[in-house]
Scaffold this motif. Structure first.
Motif, PDB file in Angstrom:
ATOM      1  N   PRO A 192       0.824  -1.223   0.000  1.00 35.96           N
ATOM      2  CA  PRO A 192       0.000   0.000   0.000  1.00 35.96           C
ATOM      3  C   PRO A 192       0.854   1.267   0.000  1.00 35.96           C
ATOM      4  O   PRO A 192       1.940   1.301   0.577  1.00 35.96           O
ATOM      5  CB  PRO A 192      -0.800  -0.117   1.303  1.00 35.96           C
ATOM      6  CG  PRO A 192       0.045  -0.963   2.196  1.00 35.96           C
ATOM      7  CD  PRO A 192       0.760  -1.929   1.295  1.00 35.96           C
ATOM      8  N   HIS A 193       0.345   2.298  -0.659  1.00 37.12           N
ATOM      9  CA  HIS A 193       0.989   3.608  -0.633  1.00 37.12           C
ATOM     10  C   HIS A 193       0.469   4.396   0.565  1.00 37.12           C
ATOM     11  O   HIS A 193      -0.565   4.075   1.150  1.00 37.12           O
ATOM     12  CB  HIS A 193       0.718   4.353  -1.932  1.00 37.12           C
ATOM     13  CG  HIS A 193       1.277   3.665  -3.142  1.00 37.12           C
ATOM     14  ND1 HIS A 193       2.616   3.706  -3.463  1.00 37.12           N
ATOM     15  CD2 HIS A 193       0.681   2.893  -4.092  1.00 37.12           C
ATOM     16  CE1 HIS A 193       2.818   3.008  -4.571  1.00 37.12           C
ATOM     17  NE2 HIS A 193       1.663   2.496  -4.970  1.00 37.12           N
ATOM     18  N   ASP A 194       1.181   5.448   0.901  1.00 39.79           N
ATOM     19  CA  ASP A 194       0.777   6.286   2.042  1.00 39.79           C
ATOM     20  C   ASP A 194      -0.354   7.239   1.681  1.00 39.79           C
ATOM     21  O   ASP A 194      -1.244   7.502   2.483  1.00 39.79           O
ATOM     22  CB  ASP A 194       1.977   7.088   2.551  1.00 39.79           C
ATOM     23  CG  ASP A 194       3.096   6.187   3.038  1.00 39.79           C
ATOM     24  OD1 ASP A 194       2.811   5.293   3.857  1.00 39.79           O
ATOM     25  OD2 ASP A 194       4.243   6.361   2.593  1.00 39.79           O
ATOM     26  N   ILE A 195      -0.320   7.779   0.465  1.00 42.19           N
ATOM     27  CA  ILE A 195      -1.315   8.753   0.003  1.00 42.19           C
ATOM     28  C   ILE A 195      -1.819   8.317  -1.363  1.00 42.19           C
ATOM     29  O   ILE A 195      -1.020   7.928  -2.233  1.00 42.19           O
ATOM     30  CB  ILE A 195      -0.705  10.163  -0.081  1.00 42.19           C
ATOM     31  CG1 ILE A 195      -0.200  10.625   1.292  1.00 42.19           C
ATOM     32  CG2 ILE A 195      -1.712  11.169  -0.634  1.00 42.19           C
ATOM     33  CD1 ILE A 195       0.614  11.916   1.239  1.00 42.19           C
ATOM     34  N   TYR A 196      -3.122   8.370  -1.554  1.00 38.39           N
ATOM     35  CA  TYR A 196      -3.755   8.073  -2.838  1.00 38.39           C
ATOM     36  C   TYR A 196      -4.563   9.289  -3.286  1.00 38.39           C
ATOM     37  O   TYR A 196      -5.317   9.865  -2.497  1.00 38.39           O
ATOM     38  CB  TYR A 196      -4.689   6.870  -2.740  1.00 38.39           C
ATOM     39  CG  TYR A 196      -4.002   5.527  -2.632  1.00 38.39           C
ATOM     40  CD1 TYR A 196      -3.755   4.752  -3.763  1.00 38.39           C
ATOM     41  CD2 TYR A 196      -3.617   5.027  -1.391  1.00 38.39           C
ATOM     42  CE1 TYR A 196      -3.130   3.511  -3.657  1.00 38.39           C
ATOM     43  CE2 TYR A 196      -2.988   3.793  -1.282  1.00 38.39           C
ATOM     44  CZ  TYR A 196      -2.753   3.038  -2.415  1.00 38.39           C
ATOM     45  OH  TYR A 196      -2.138   1.813  -2.305  1.00 38.39           O
ATOM     46  N   ALA A 197      -4.416   9.663  -4.563  1.00 37.63           N
ATOM     47  CA  ALA A 197      -5.217  10.739  -5.155  1.00 37.63           C
ATOM     48  C   ALA A 197      -5.821  10.224  -6.456  1.00 37.63           C
ATOM     49  O   ALA A 197      -5.085   9.913  -7.401  1.00 37.63           O
ATOM     50  CB  ALA A 197      -4.364  11.979  -5.410  1.00 37.63           C
ATOM     51  N   PHE A 198      -7.148  10.095  -6.488  1.00 40.41           N
ATOM     52  CA  PHE A 198      -7.849   9.580  -7.654  1.00 40.41           C
ATOM     53  C   PHE A 198      -8.607  10.721  -8.328  1.00 40.41           C
ATOM     54  O   PHE A 198      -9.513  11.311  -7.739  1.00 40.41           O
ATOM     55  CB  PHE A 198      -8.844   8.483  -7.257  1.00 40.41           C
ATOM     56  CG  PHE A 198      -8.198   7.209  -6.785  1.00 40.41           C
ATOM     57  CD1 PHE A 198      -7.864   6.206  -7.684  1.00 40.41           C
ATOM     58  CD2 PHE A 198      -7.918   7.015  -5.442  1.00 40.41           C
ATOM     59  CE1 PHE A 198      -7.268   5.029  -7.241  1.00 40.41           C
ATOM     60  CE2 PHE A 198      -7.328   5.846  -4.991  1.00 40.41           C
ATOM     61  CZ  PHE A 198      -6.994   4.845  -5.892  1.00 40.41           C
ATOM     62  N   GLY A 199      -8.227  11.035  -9.565  1.00 42.37           N
ATOM     63  CA  GLY A 199      -8.935  12.044 -10.344  1.00 42.37           C
ATOM     64  C   GLY A 199      -9.780  11.375 -11.417  1.00 42.37           C
ATOM     65  O   GLY A 199      -9.342  10.406 -12.045  1.00 42.37           O
ATOM     66  N   SER A 200     -10.976  11.892 -11.633  1.00 43.69           N
ATOM     67  CA  SER A 200     -11.846  11.320 -12.670  1.00 43.69           C
ATOM     68  C   SER A 200     -12.586  12.447 -13.382  1.00 43.69           C
ATOM     69  O   SER A 200     -12.837  13.510 -12.819  1.00 43.69           O
ATOM     70  CB  SER A 200     -12.845  10.327 -12.062  1.00 43.69           C
ATOM     71  OG  SER A 200     -13.684  10.960 -11.107  1.00 43.69           O
ATOM     72  N   LYS A 229     -12.550   3.270  -1.748  1.00 47.90           N
ATOM     73  CA  LYS A 229     -12.125   2.719  -0.461  1.00 47.90           C
ATOM     74  C   LYS A 229     -12.291   1.206  -0.428  1.00 47.90           C
ATOM     75  O   LYS A 229     -11.447   0.488   0.131  1.00 47.90           O
ATOM     76  CB  LYS A 229     -12.916   3.374   0.668  1.00 47.90           C
ATOM     77  CG  LYS A 229     -12.548   4.843   0.905  1.00 47.90           C
ATOM     78  CD  LYS A 229     -13.488   5.527   1.867  1.00 47.90           C
ATOM     79  CE  LYS A 229     -13.294   5.047   3.282  1.00 47.90           C
ATOM     80  NZ  LYS A 229     -14.130   5.832   4.240  1.00 47.90           N
ATOM     81  N   ALA A 230     -13.364   0.709  -1.044  1.00 48.81           N
ATOM     82  CA  ALA A 230     -13.574  -0.743  -1.099  1.00 48.81           C
ATOM     83  C   ALA A 230     -12.487  -1.412  -1.937  1.00 48.81           C
ATOM     84  O   ALA A 230     -12.013  -2.507  -1.595  1.00 48.81           O
ATOM     85  CB  ALA A 230     -14.951  -1.040  -1.678  1.00 48.81           C
ATOM     86  N   THR A 231     -12.088  -0.766  -3.014  1.00 46.91           N
ATOM     87  CA  THR A 231     -11.012  -1.311  -3.851  1.00 46.91           C
ATOM     88  C   THR A 231      -9.708  -1.385  -3.065  1.00 46.91           C
ATOM     89  O   THR A 231      -9.010  -2.410  -3.082  1.00 46.91           O
ATOM     90  CB  THR A 231     -10.815  -0.439  -5.102  1.00 46.91           C
ATOM     91  OG1 THR A 231     -12.004  -0.475  -5.904  1.00 46.91           O
ATOM     92  CG2 THR A 231      -9.639  -0.937  -5.927  1.00 46.91           C
ATOM     93  N   LEU A 232      -9.354  -0.317  -2.362  1.00 45.84           N
ATOM     94  CA  LEU A 232      -8.117  -0.318  -1.576  1.00 45.84           C
ATOM     95  C   LEU A 232      -8.174  -1.350  -0.448  1.00 45.84           C
ATOM     96  O   LEU A 232      -7.190  -2.029  -0.174  1.00 45.84           O
ATOM     97  CB  LEU A 232      -7.878   1.080  -0.995  1.00 45.84           C
ATOM     98  CG  LEU A 232      -7.633   2.210  -1.999  1.00 45.84           C
ATOM     99  CD1 LEU A 232      -7.486   3.547  -1.284  1.00 45.84           C
ATOM    100  CD2 LEU A 232      -6.393   1.934  -2.839  1.00 45.84           C
ATOM    101  N   ILE A 253      -6.738  -2.421   4.631  1.00 44.39           N
ATOM    102  CA  ILE A 253      -6.619  -1.180   5.399  1.00 44.39           C
ATOM    103  C   ILE A 253      -7.804  -0.298   5.069  1.00 44.39           C
ATOM    104  O   ILE A 253      -8.166  -0.146   3.893  1.00 44.39           O
ATOM    105  CB  ILE A 253      -5.298  -0.439   5.062  1.00 44.39           C
ATOM    106  CG1 ILE A 253      -4.081  -1.282   5.433  1.00 44.39           C
ATOM    107  CG2 ILE A 253      -5.245   0.915   5.769  1.00 44.39           C
ATOM    108  CD1 ILE A 253      -2.758  -0.667   4.976  1.00 44.39           C
ATOM    109  N   ASP A 254      -8.412   0.295   6.080  1.00 41.05           N
ATOM    110  CA  ASP A 254      -9.481   1.274   5.864  1.00 41.05           C
ATOM    111  C   ASP A 254      -8.855   2.656   5.744  1.00 41.05           C
ATOM    112  O   ASP A 254      -8.609   3.331   6.744  1.00 41.05           O
ATOM    113  CB  ASP A 254     -10.493   1.242   7.017  1.00 41.05           C
ATOM    114  CG  ASP A 254     -11.394   0.025   6.958  1.00 41.05           C
ATOM    115  OD1 ASP A 254     -11.831  -0.321   5.838  1.00 41.05           O
ATOM    116  OD2 ASP A 254     -11.643  -0.588   8.010  1.00 41.05           O
ATOM    117  N   PHE A 255      -8.590   3.076   4.515  1.00 40.44           N
ATOM    118  CA  PHE A 255      -7.951   4.364   4.296  1.00 40.44           C
ATOM    119  C   PHE A 255      -8.890   5.502   4.696  1.00 40.44           C
ATOM    120  O   PHE A 255     -10.110   5.416   4.530  1.00 40.44           O
ATOM    121  CB  PHE A 255      -7.555   4.519   2.826  1.00 40.44           C
ATOM    122  CG  PHE A 255      -6.223   3.887   2.505  1.00 40.44           C
ATOM    123  CD1 PHE A 255      -5.078   4.647   2.438  1.00 40.44           C
ATOM    124  CD2 PHE A 255      -6.127   2.519   2.291  1.00 40.44           C
ATOM    125  CE1 PHE A 255      -3.857   4.073   2.160  1.00 40.44           C
ATOM    126  CE2 PHE A 255      -4.908   1.927   2.006  1.00 40.44           C
ATOM    127  CZ  PHE A 255      -3.762   2.709   1.938  1.00 40.44           C
TER     128      PHE A 255
END
Length: 799
Positions: free
Chosen positions: A315-323, A338-341, A347-349
């Motif tokens: 896992p990464h520390d920070i996730y940024a998803f743009g759409s 969140k379900a995908t991660l 981990i519950d990000f």
């Protein structure tokens, strides 16, 4: 000022709204005769105006000012004789609201013609509806348009009266689209095609957004159904493209280095991390719901520069998803992410923020154990569609502090069309200066200078200037470097017209647009419309770039696209980064440090003869500081001014903390401003890390509104008490593949084949790994450390 005068001023030839100072000077120079003049919005004072070439005086209105100076003997050498009109071709590139005014005036002139023709050409059952719409537009243009103009000039960001008019005019269209969508969704089930469900919304603003979302879904559904039907008629695919991915030994080495670094970070004695891993993703969803699983996107699995399988699931520390063109609401989309991660990291990000603009989304998440280190979260959006009034195009952003390091994330959707390069460049500039993120004290700087690390992703819509058959031929041979020569974004960056000093990892994956939905076998570059066939050549529309302060650590470790998500005509794009971060400042008592500015020289692009001063901003200063006026000034090159400040004109800067370890991670932001209008003529960032010697020199360029404006250099002396000169070695930089190769050149060739297939993920927290921790400090010689490392791995795991 009355609304009538506002309309008059907005349509006056001499009023150029928010063009830049440099552009204004270019127009005056191009005019080339005395008596030329123009008026533009002030960059430093909201709601104020700036006249180029006019002496300061007092007038009630701008109209009075222009009329007053059109007469001789009013204090000017030459009266105002020749108004400089707006560029004829800037309607597409301009960022101001006058595009809307031009649109409205054109509509007003054709209104009576439309009204007369509607009775002659329209069927009886449409005639009443058309008459109602024309009546509403007539009422708006003649009664409510001046009110909207007045609101915009006072700083409003929305056209409330126009939205109400559109909402009323679109009531009938809403019901018709609902009926059409319902019928098409029934037909879609025959072809087993996923349909888009839309949540009803209320209120005039939401009604218009809902209508546009419905139209987008309708177009998408029609296009998808057309493709499904065509599959039964096609005898062969449209130029199938097959791409293979090979793993190299260098990837294994990179994976080894990353695992070593992660182990050092986890078992470090430091209470705060020196480095975090960041994931950035962008995806134009094409108005279609996403598939249930997005794991390949989040784990960077697919084509291009991808991580080795041994570390892909870490896992990464920070996730940024743009759409973009996302049909899901904020809550539904973030829960999906969140379900995908959670599905592979367990981990519950924690959600840092989510920001939306119409169907654009930017969602940022962080590990639970790092949530307490995140603070000062801000978010915002900018509209760039139709004269910066519609949100179908634009950007959303999120920013925050991670300990002492500032992060910014931007997701954008720029103007489409192969020929709209200049408009896309202007979209970028508008987002740079209008997106409100980060520290408010840095509002004078655009967002490219407000953050230690800025990540910019989205559907940038830059295309390939090449024939479609040539593109397909190069893609089939994986000749991406040849294609990049025709990439519009690459060309504009080389010309320094867009994304000045941003970085992008080398592209080693095929163009991500425009695919056939349902597969990645071929590109559908022909788009059928009622107006004819439109060609959308395969292009790298979806990109991820970044910009960091000088002398900071930010390494791109992956850049690619998925090859198994087919619901859109775009492929999701991903990138990962290893980013250096600083600790939160902690005050200590004792002797104080100070920063001494010995001399500064600057060259700025201007024809002005004004005096200038420098503003100094930094998170390490209690408040911004300002120099005195420059004490030297010359013009050796036409339209460039050389400025100088000696020691007496420069302030003494007092940092909040005095430790060398803290000061080395700090940066100064400089802005060169005129003393008359307080407008900036250029900004820059200077790192203190390289200025901690006896008397060190710095030199860098100045930029403003994304354009290079000149250069600046100077000498700085940082005084640090002896007892505060101790520094700590950072964890990053010690375990990269580059540093390994430098220490051990034979690393790549001397690892046995068994190591290439070794599953080292399990080693991450193993007892053997803990046994090796002393080696990670490099207290032994490199050769002995490597030898012990290799023996322990082979003896514990075997081949």
């Amino acid at each position: 000022i009355s609304s009538v005068l506002l309309v008059t001023m907005a349509t006056a030839a001499w009023y150029h709204r928010d063009i830049s100072r440099v552009h204004a000077e270019d127009l005056l120079a191009r005019a080339g005769r005395d008596g030329s003049y123009l008026v533009r919005d002030s960059e430093s004072v909201p709601g104020a105006y700036t006249t180029q070439g006019v002496q300061v005086n007092c007038f009630r209105t701008l109209e009075d000012l222009i009329l007053g100076y059109q007469h001789p003997h009013k204090g000017l050498i030459t009266p105002l004789l020749y108004p400089i009109p707006r560029d004829v071709d800037t309607g597409d590139e301009s960022s101001g609201g006058h595009v809307l005014l031009l649109f409205c005036s054109t509509l007003m002139s054709n209104l009576f013609y439309m009204h007369s023709k509607s009775h002659e050409t329209l069927p009886m059952f449409v005639d009443s509806t058309a008459g109602e719409v024309i009546g509403l537009l007539n009422e708006y243009l003649f009664s409510e348009l001046p009110l909207d103009i007045e609101s915009v000039l006072k700083g409003a960001t929305t056209l409330s009266h126009l939205k109400s008019t559109l909402s009323a005019a679109c009531q009938g269209l809403n019901s018709e689209i609902d009926l059409t969508l319902s019928n098409l969704e029934t037909l879609a089930k025959v072809f087993d095609h996923p349909s888009c469900t839309l949540t009803p919304t209320k209120g005039p603003d939401m009604e218009i957004e809902s209508l546009l979302c419905k139209i987008s879904a309708l177009v998408s559904l029609l296009s998808s159904l057309e493709k499904k039907v065509c599959l039964f008629m096609l005898t062969k695919p449209l130029g199938a493209v097959q791409v293979t991915q090979t793993l190299t030994a260098s990837q294994k080495c990179d994976s080894f280095c990353k695992l070593l670094q992660l182990m050092k970070t986890r078992h470090s004695q430091q209470s705060e991390p020196d480095m975090v891993s960041v994931f950035v993703g962008t995806w134009n969803m094409g108005g279609s719901p996403p598939p249930r699983g997005l794991q390949s996107w989040a784990t960077c699995c697919g084509l291009g520069h991808t991580p080795d399988e041994s570390i892909a699931l870490l896992p990464h520390d920070i996730y940024a998803f743009g759409s973009q063109e996302n049909p899901q609401g904020e809550r539904e989309w973030t829960e999906h992410i969140k379900a995908t991660l959670r599905s592979y990291t367990h981990i519950d990000f924690k959600q840092v923020a989510v920001q939306s603009l119409w169907n654009m989304r930017l969602a940022v998440f962080v590990k639970p154990q790092l949530e307490s280190r995140v603070s000062h979260v801000t978010s915002g959006s900018v509209k760039t569609g139709l004269g910066n009034t519609l949100g179908n195009k634009g950007a959303v952003g999120v920013s925050f502090l991670f300990n002492g390091t500032s992060f910014g994330f931007v997701n954008c959707h720029l103007t489409s069309g192969s020929e709209k390069v200049l408009r896309r460049n202007q979209n970028f500039v508008d987002i740079l200066r209008l997106l409100s993120l980060g520290d408010k004290q840095l509002a004078a700087f655009d967002i490219s200078l407000r953050f230690t690390h800025l990540f910019w992703c989205g559907d940038l819509n830059y295309r390939l200037d090449l024939d479609v058959q040539d593109i397909l031929k190069h893609v089939s041979k994986r000749e991406f470097e040849e294609l990049m020569c025709a990439d519009q974004l690459t060309q504009e960056r080389h010309r320094r017209k867009a994304f000045l000093n941003f970085k992008e990892e080398k592209i080693t994956f095929p163009p991500t647009y425009r695919y056939e939905r349902g597969s990645r076998d071929c590109y559908l570059w022909q788009k059928y419309k009622t107006s004819g066939v439109r060609v959308n050549v395969p292009s790298w529309c979806d990109r991820i770039l970044w910009k960091s302060y000088p002398e900071t650590h930010n390494i791109c470790t992956a850049y690619g696209c998925t090859d198994d998500i087919f619901t859109s005509d775009h492929s999701p794009v991903f990138a990962t980064f290893q980013v250096g971060v600083t600790s939160s400042p902690r005050s200590k008592s004792g002797a104080k440090s100070w920063i001494e500015l010995e001399v500064i020289e600057a060259i700025v692009k201007t024809s002005s003869k004004a005096r200038f001063f420098i503003e100094f901003h930094s998170s390490c200063l209690e408040e911004p500081r300002r120099s005195s006026e420059n004490d030297s000034q010359s013009c050796d090159v036409p339209r460039f001014l050389k400025l100088g400040w000696s020691f007496k004109q420069l302030p003494k800067l007092l940092p909040l903390l005095s430790d060398m370890d803290y000061l080395q991670d700090q940066h100064l932001l400089l802005s060169v401003k005129s003393c008359d209008g307080f407008e900036s003529y250029g900004e820059c960032c200077v790192a203190l890390r390289s200025l901690t010697g006896v008397s060190e020199q710095f030199e860098t360029f100045l930029s403003h509104r994304g354009e290079e404006m000149g250069s600046i250099r100077g000498r700085v002396r940082i005084h640090v008490p002896k007892e505060r000169r101790g520094t700590r070695r950072k964890i990053y930089g010690e375990t990269t593949s580059a540093s390994f190769s430098k220490s051990w050149p034979c690393l790549h060739c001397h690892f046995p084949p068994s190591f290439q297939s070794l599953k080292v993920t399990a080693f991450f927290n193993s007892p053997v790994g803990l046994t090796l921790l002393p080696l990670f400090g490099f207290s032994m010689t490199p050769g002995l450390a490597l030898h012990c490392w290799y023996l322990l791995i082979t003896s514990s795991f075997g081949s």
